[in-house]
Design an enzyme around this catalytic site. Structure first.
Site, mmCIF file in Angstrom:
data_model
loop_
_atom_site.group_PDB
_atom_site.id
_atom_site.type_symbol
_atom_site.label_atom_id
_atom_site.label_comp_id
_atom_site.label_asym_id
_atom_site.label_seq_id
_atom_site.Cartn_x
_atom_site.Cartn_y
_atom_site.Cartn_z
ATOM 1 C CG ASP A 279 -0.492 -0.402 2.429
ATOM 2 O OD1 ASP A 279 0.640 0.024 2.686
ATOM 3 O OD2 ASP A 279 -1.163 -1.122 3.205
ATOM 4 C CE LYS B 228 -7.526 3.629 3.993
ATOM 5 N NZ LYS B 228 -8.096 3.631 5.240
ATOM 6 C CG MET C 229 -2.150 6.922 12.086
ATOM 7 S SD MET C 229 -3.204 5.468 12.084
ATOM 8 C CE MET C 229 -2.580 4.552 13.482
#
Ligand code: SAH
Length: 508
Positions: free
Chosen positions: A36, A58, A173
């Site tokens: 990813d 994504k 994050m």
């Protein structure tokens, strides 16, 4: 059919040097690579030919594949007997959903193995000089997520509860809600003066960061334009923050440079550019593969002792010829006493790697000059010469030798092929975001770049690169293909190319 298996592999924080040896070995042997967004595309270059590549990341505006679909995909390929490598940024078991993918595989009866990786908090600390524990300052360490709950309102972690650990907090994050997180820690009892470091893109050439306090970090990070992916380190140890002058002050910091050479050749240039601070994307535009007609090889090897000269016109020729030769004879002495001519210093170096010294290197590195030098040494009439070639080698040299009435045989040992980059991750990045410069080091790379068409056309929002050439022949090919030559290296070497890039794009 052999039994399939899935490896959940930690791909580390970004720098290809930070993968484990096991990870590298598995990537090189994989039938399928699933990766990813945070996985460095350079790592993907270690795969073997024919390996299936599946991007499951994504990106804004694109349909992203769900966790369930990823599970299906891994199970499906394993059921077909494939060796599947699922690459995950950092470590698979730290905020990496390894804890969902592994049980799902177990449920489906799929064999799997976990390979740990360097998690980004460790890399952020190391590359910013922060000791995460310290005998006098911090005796504990928490990895926390700044992600919110599924409802999108509250944070998953109650940060107030972590204000009293007395140790170091590493927050993943957390950039989206940095102000709120810092506020919660202060409300929980930590001083607003507590040191905080933010490190974005840790371990990569584009790494950036800042040292602040809980009270100032949100503003300072915004001022500096810091964003995800970043690690936030909270605690007394963050005081040690120091980018060691390594990154932001480097001449090519923040520049993205495209290197276009064959897969096997790119890395020398790439690492020098990285040492100067650039982010490098390698576009393997040409691929060199062994290609020899076995009958021809057999015939020539059976009379190898009869040749007076053996001639190499490229480093690839040396490598592939000697591989074939040693496979048959197992001993360099079987070459006998023939003289060896090479076209230039790079070919001579390739030969010297096998501990063979070239007898003749012309001053100018072209086939014609080599022929002239051979003619100057002795009368070629009736001498037997073996010229080792690739599929694109020019016949100037052979024609010239034959004109001198030499008996010339050619042996093709390799092939230069174009590659298709439509699905290549570096090409995808280039299309989406562009680059500051594209470097061309051969005419065949220029032609192949242009032939790739849509696969290498930057989109409307992408940064438009300047064109950099290794020398006059490549520049000519670029102009003929309609590419502007913004800089040409002073001489045809890697160092000179890097200098040219620094001169044109350097920050200092
Ligand atoms: N499994 C990963 C974490 C994935 S969650 C690991 O072990 O590192 C994604 C978060 O990881 C990002 O939001 C960021 O906080 C962090 N991250 C990943 N790569 C990073 C990098 N190179 N530099 C700083 N933070 C990074």
């Amino acid at each position: 059919m052999s039994e399939g298996i899935v490896y959940l592999v930690g791909a580390g924080p970004g720098d290809p040097g930070l993968l484990t040896l096991r990870a590298r070995e598995l990537i090189a042997e994989a039938d399928v690579l699933v990766y990813d967004y945070l996985v460095n595309e350079r790592i993907l270059g270690w795969r073997r030919d024919g390996c299936e590549m599946i991007f499951v990341g994504k990106k804004p505006g694109r349909h992203s594949i769900s966790q369930d679909e990823i599970g299906d995909l891994l199970a499906d390929r394993a059921a077909k007997g494939k060796r599947v490598v699922r690459l995950k940024g950092g470590d698979p078991f730290i905020f990496g959903r390894g804890g969902e993918e592994a049980p799902r595989l177990a449920e489906d009866g799929v064999n799997f193995e976990i390979v740990p990786g360097v998690t980004s908090a460790l890399a952020a600390a190391a590359f910013a000089g922060i000791p995460l524990t310290h005998r006098d300052l911090s005796s504990s360490l928490c990895f926390l997520t700044g992600h919110e709950k599924a409802d999108g309102k509250e944070l998953q972690v109650k940060f107030r509860d972590f204000a009293h650990t007395g140790g170091t907090l590493c927050i993943y994050m957390g950039m989206g809600r940095l102000k709120e997180i810092a506020g919660e820690l202060i409300n929980g009892g930590l001083s607003a003066e507590t040191p905080v470091a933010v490190v974005q893109w840790a371990s990569l050439p584009r790494q950036r960061g800042v040292l602040a306090t809980l009270g100032t970090v949100a503003d300072k990070a915004r001022e500096k334009g810091l964003d995800a992916p970043a690690i936030i380190v909270v605690g007394e140890v963050a005081r040690f923050y120091n980018d060691m002058g390594r990154r932001e002050s480097m001449p090519l910091f923040g520049r993205r440079v495209i290197v276009t050479r064959s897969l096997q050749q790119a890395s020398g240039l790439s690492s020098k550019l990285e040492e100067a601070g650039a982010e490098v994307l390698e576009l393997p535009l040409i691929k060199i593969t062994p290609a020899a007609d076995p009958d021809n090889v057999e015939e020539i090897f059976s009379v190898i002792g009869e040749y007076d000269w053996l001639v190499f016109t490229s480093a690839n020729g040396v490598k592939h010829f000697l591989e074939l030769f040693l496979e048959k004879f197992h001993d360099l002495r079987a070459l006998g006493l023939l003289r060896i001519g090479v076209v230039g210093p790079a070919t001579a170096r390739a030969l010297y790697r096998y501990h063979i010294r070239a007898d003749l290197i012309p001053t100018k590195a072209v086939g014609e000059a080599l022929a002239d030098a051979m003619i100057a040494q002795n009368v070629l009439d009736n001498l037997k010469i073996l010229v080792v070639t690739g599929n694109l080698s020019s016949d100037v040299l052979v024609n010239k030798l034959e004109k001198e009435r030499a008996i010339v045989d050619t042996l093709q040992v390799y092939e230069t092929q174009k590659t298709d980059l439509t699905e290549h991750p570096a090409a995808r990045l280039f299309r989406d975001e562009g680059a500051d410069a594209v470097i061309f080091a051969s005419s065949s790379a220029v032609k192949s770049f242009v032939a790739q068409g849509a696969a290498l056309s930057p989109g409307p929002e992408a940064l438009k690169p300047i064109g950099i050439s290794i020398g006059p022949v490549t520049s000519k090919a670029m102009r003929e293909c309609g590419l502007a030559v913004d800089v040409e290296a002073a001489n045809a070497s890697i160092d000179s190319l890097v200098e040219a890039v620094c001169e044109k794009l350097g920050n200092v």
